[in-house]
Motif scaffolding. Structure first.
Motif, PDB file in Angstrom:
ATOM      1  N   ILE A 167       0.844  -1.202   0.000  1.00 25.53           N
ATOM      2  CA  ILE A 167       0.000   0.000   0.000  1.00 25.53           C
ATOM      3  C   ILE A 167       0.875   1.247   0.000  1.00 25.53           C
ATOM      4  N   ARG A 168       1.803   1.319   0.931  1.00 23.46           N
ATOM      5  CA  ARG A 168       2.665   2.500   1.026  1.00 23.46           C
ATOM      6  C   ARG A 168       3.503   2.672  -0.242  1.00 23.46           C
TER       7      ARG A 168
ATOM      8  N   GLU B  45      -4.247   8.799   4.475  1.00 22.88           N
ATOM      9  CA  GLU B  45      -3.743   8.941   3.105  1.00 22.88           C
ATOM     10  C   GLU B  45      -4.848   9.240   2.088  1.00 22.88           C
TER      11      GLU B  45
ATOM     12  N   GLU C 121      -4.701  -2.213   7.391  1.00 23.26           N
ATOM     13  CA  GLU C 121      -4.868  -1.396   6.184  1.00 23.26           C
ATOM     14  C   GLU C 121      -5.597  -0.091   6.495  1.00 23.26           C
TER      15      GLU C 121
ATOM     16  N   VAL D 222      -5.054   9.056  -3.123  1.00 20.22           N
ATOM     17  CA  VAL D 222      -6.018   7.962  -3.073  1.00 20.22           C
ATOM     18  C   VAL D 222      -7.392   8.563  -2.809  1.00 20.22           C
TER      19      VAL D 222
ATOM     20  N   ILE E 235       1.328   4.147  -3.014  1.00 20.22           N
ATOM     21  CA  ILE E 235       1.049   5.560  -2.748  1.00 20.22           C
ATOM     22  C   ILE E 235       2.286   6.414  -3.005  1.00 20.22           C
TER      23      ILE E 235
ATOM     24  N   VAL F 280      -4.234   3.714   5.647  1.00 22.02           N
ATOM     25  CA  VAL F 280      -4.827   4.595   4.633  1.00 22.02           C
ATOM     26  C   VAL F 280      -5.745   5.682   5.173  1.00 22.02           C
TER      27      VAL F 280
ATOM     28  N   PHE G 226     -10.471   3.398  -1.444  1.00 21.32           N
ATOM     29  CA  PHE G 226      -9.731   2.230  -0.970  1.00 21.32           C
ATOM     30  C   PHE G 226     -10.752   1.177  -0.564  1.00 21.32           C
TER      31      PHE G 226
END
Length: 192
Positions: A107-108, A140, A133, A118, A111, A137, A121
């Motif tokens: 994920i990181r 983010e 998760e 984002v 991004i 996020v 998600f």
């Protein structure tokens, strides 16, 4: 009459269709739907432990772990919920890092390598990855963007239950959908 699962997929599509940067964890029926959004120009990333045999166009697939070992909710954490079903992220949570093979922290990485924010998600992985998760996020996702999670009370995967609790406590998130007519249950929340 549409099945509850089809209704949930329609809800996902309804909220994601105007988004431009979508990440999902756990490939499945949702991936096909997200590929249609990708055809319209959205960046769509799908993360799963195993790459699916049938892949859809306009989706960038990533094989490995969405999170890092340090992110996973482990035995001893008060949010830890022992499942009666064996799952790989459950083995990591209970038995240790040796069960976590392949790339991690995807994920990181996605991004960081992206030039956009984002705005959708979708979490559809296991109990211990799901909450991890959300923790990654929540900050983010852009304001106005969405977080969706499946399986909040399905017997084999209660991964979203703790996420729902966190969303309810978060002052900058509001629940848009919380379905109750399927045995899985879908959460869609918007960042405000």
């Amino acid at each position: 009459m549409a099945s509850p699962v089809k209704k949930e997929l329609k809800l996902l599509y309804q909220y994601a269709c105007n988004c431009s940067f979508i990440i999902e964890t756990g490939s499945g029926f949702s991936t096909k739907m997200f590929s249609r959004i990708g055809k319209g120009g959205a960046k769509v990333h799908s993360i799963d432990i195993d790459l699916p045999k049938d892949r859809f166009p306009f989706v960038e697939y990533h094989q490995g772990w969405s999170v890092d070992y340090s992110d996973i909710i482990k035995l001893g954490d008060p949010r830890f919920a022992k499942s009666k079903y064996e799952c790989i992220d459950g083995r990591v949570a209970m038995e240790g890092e040796q069960w976590m093979t392949g790339p991690r922290d995807l994920i990181r990485k996605i991004i960081l390598e992206s030039d956009g924010e984002v705005d959708f998600f979708f979490c559809d992985t296991g109990e211990y990855c799901g909450l991890a998760e959300w923790n990654i996020v929540a900050d983010e996702i852009r304001v106005g963007g969405y977080f969706a999670s499946h399986d909040r009370y399905y017997p084999k995967s209660t991964k979203s239950f703790e996420i729902v609790c966190d969303v309810l406590r978060a002052p900058n998130w509001t629940i848009k959908e919380l379905t109750t007519d399927s045995k899985q249950g879908l959460l869609i929340a918007q960042k405000v």
